[in-house]
Design a protein around this motif. Structure first.
Motif, PDB file in Angstrom:
ATOM      1  N   LEU A  64       0.779  -1.240   0.000  1.00  0.00           N
ATOM      2  CA  LEU A  64       0.000   0.000   0.000  1.00  0.00           C
ATOM      3  C   LEU A  64       0.811   1.291   0.000  1.00  0.00           C
ATOM      4  CD1 LEU A  64      -2.671  -1.159   2.610  1.00  0.00           C
ATOM      5  CD2 LEU A  64      -2.859  -1.171   0.105  1.00  0.00           C
ATOM      6  N   ALA A  65       2.096   1.206   0.287  1.00  0.00           N
ATOM      7  CA  ALA A  65       2.911   2.430   0.351  1.00  0.00           C
ATOM      8  C   ALA A  65       3.000   3.086  -1.023  1.00  0.00           C
ATOM      9  CB  ALA A  65       4.323   2.097   0.847  1.00  0.00           C
ATOM     10  N   PRO A  66       2.979   4.407  -1.049  1.00  0.00           N
ATOM     11  CA  PRO A  66       3.168   5.069  -2.339  1.00  0.00           C
ATOM     12  C   PRO A  66       4.581   4.795  -2.864  1.00  0.00           C
ATOM     13  CG  PRO A  66       2.900   6.688  -0.552  1.00  0.00           C
ATOM     14  CD  PRO A  66       2.761   5.330   0.047  1.00  0.00           C
ATOM     15  N   ALA A  67       4.701   4.714  -4.172  1.00  0.00           N
ATOM     16  CA  ALA A  67       6.017   4.502  -4.784  1.00  0.00           C
ATOM     17  C   ALA A  67       6.950   5.632  -4.354  1.00  0.00           C
ATOM     18  CB  ALA A  67       5.897   4.444  -6.294  1.00  0.00           C
ATOM     19  N   GLY A  68       8.207   5.288  -4.178  1.00  0.00           N
ATOM     20  CA  GLY A  68       9.183   6.277  -3.744  1.00  0.00           C
ATOM     21  C   GLY A  68       9.737   5.912  -2.378  1.00  0.00           C
ATOM     22  N   PRO A  69      10.087   6.917  -1.585  1.00  0.00           N
ATOM     23  CA  PRO A  69      10.730   6.657  -0.294  1.00  0.00           C
ATOM     24  C   PRO A  69       9.916   5.766   0.643  1.00  0.00           C
ATOM     25  CG  PRO A  69      10.949   8.976  -0.861  1.00  0.00           C
ATOM     26  CD  PRO A  69      10.033   8.363  -1.884  1.00  0.00           C
ATOM     27  N   ALA A  70       8.599   5.900   0.640  1.00  0.00           N
ATOM     28  CA  ALA A  70       7.784   5.075   1.542  1.00  0.00           C
ATOM     29  C   ALA A  70       7.883   3.600   1.173  1.00  0.00           C
ATOM     30  CB  ALA A  70       6.324   5.532   1.518  1.00  0.00           C
ATOM     31  N   LEU A  71       7.850   3.293  -0.110  1.00  0.00           N
ATOM     32  CA  LEU A  71       7.965   1.899  -0.552  1.00  0.00           C
ATOM     33  C   LEU A  71       9.373   1.366  -0.298  1.00  0.00           C
ATOM     34  CD1 LEU A  71       6.764  -0.624  -1.821  1.00  0.00           C
ATOM     35  CD2 LEU A  71       7.192   0.380  -4.081  1.00  0.00           C
ATOM     36  N   VAL A  72      10.358   2.194  -0.491  1.00  0.00           N
ATOM     37  CA  VAL A  72      11.740   1.794  -0.203  1.00  0.00           C
ATOM     38  C   VAL A  72      11.879   1.466   1.286  1.00  0.00           C
ATOM     39  CG1 VAL A  72      14.142   2.582  -0.112  1.00  0.00           C
ATOM     40  CG2 VAL A  72      12.749   3.056  -2.144  1.00  0.00           C
TER      41      VAL A  72
END
Length: 129
Positions: A64-72
């Motif tokens: 569910l994390a938005p792509a970018g730093p949150a997904l990383v």
């Protein structure tokens, strides 16, 4: 970063975590954490459930994390959890075969997530004319 693959890994991890939270036997049996008759004791089940919920939560975060730093970040948590499982279970499970199998499984999931994190996106791989 292969976002779609990371989301798939997250979904699989979340599903497995939820399944093990409901049925701790699914983790206890392959790791050898069962009694002589092959059943999972109540204390073992109690200890395995937080691991399962951790997997469910980290998998949902990857999903569910938005792509970018949150997904990383979510993926880094998942990788760290898998490496931690490999170290902890790989040094404490009751048999050498169970320890080896657990280490291979945990590190394979960590490696897959790391590879998906490090790989270029499909759009970056397409030839440009």
């Amino acid at each position: 970063m292969r976002t779609e693959l990371l989301r798939t890994i997250g979904a699989a991890t979340a599903a497995y975590g939820i399944a093990v939270a409901c049925r701790p036997d699914w983790l206890a049996r392959p790791t050898g954490l069962v009694g002589p008759e092959g059943n999972t004791g109540p204390h073992t089940a109690m200890v395995l459930r937080p691991l399962a919920w951790r997997d469910a939560a980290s998998g949902l975060a990857m999903l569910l994390a938005p792509a970018g730093p949150a997904l990383v970040t979510a993926t880094a948590v998942r990788i760290a959890s898998d490496v931690g499982d490999a170290v902890l279970l790989g040094t404490t499970l009751p048999s050498r075969v169970r320890r080896a199998g657990t280490v291979v499984t945990a590190l394979s999931w960590a490696a897959l997530a790391l590879a998906a994190l490090a790989a270029p996106d499909h759009a970056e791989c397409e030839p440009r004319f």
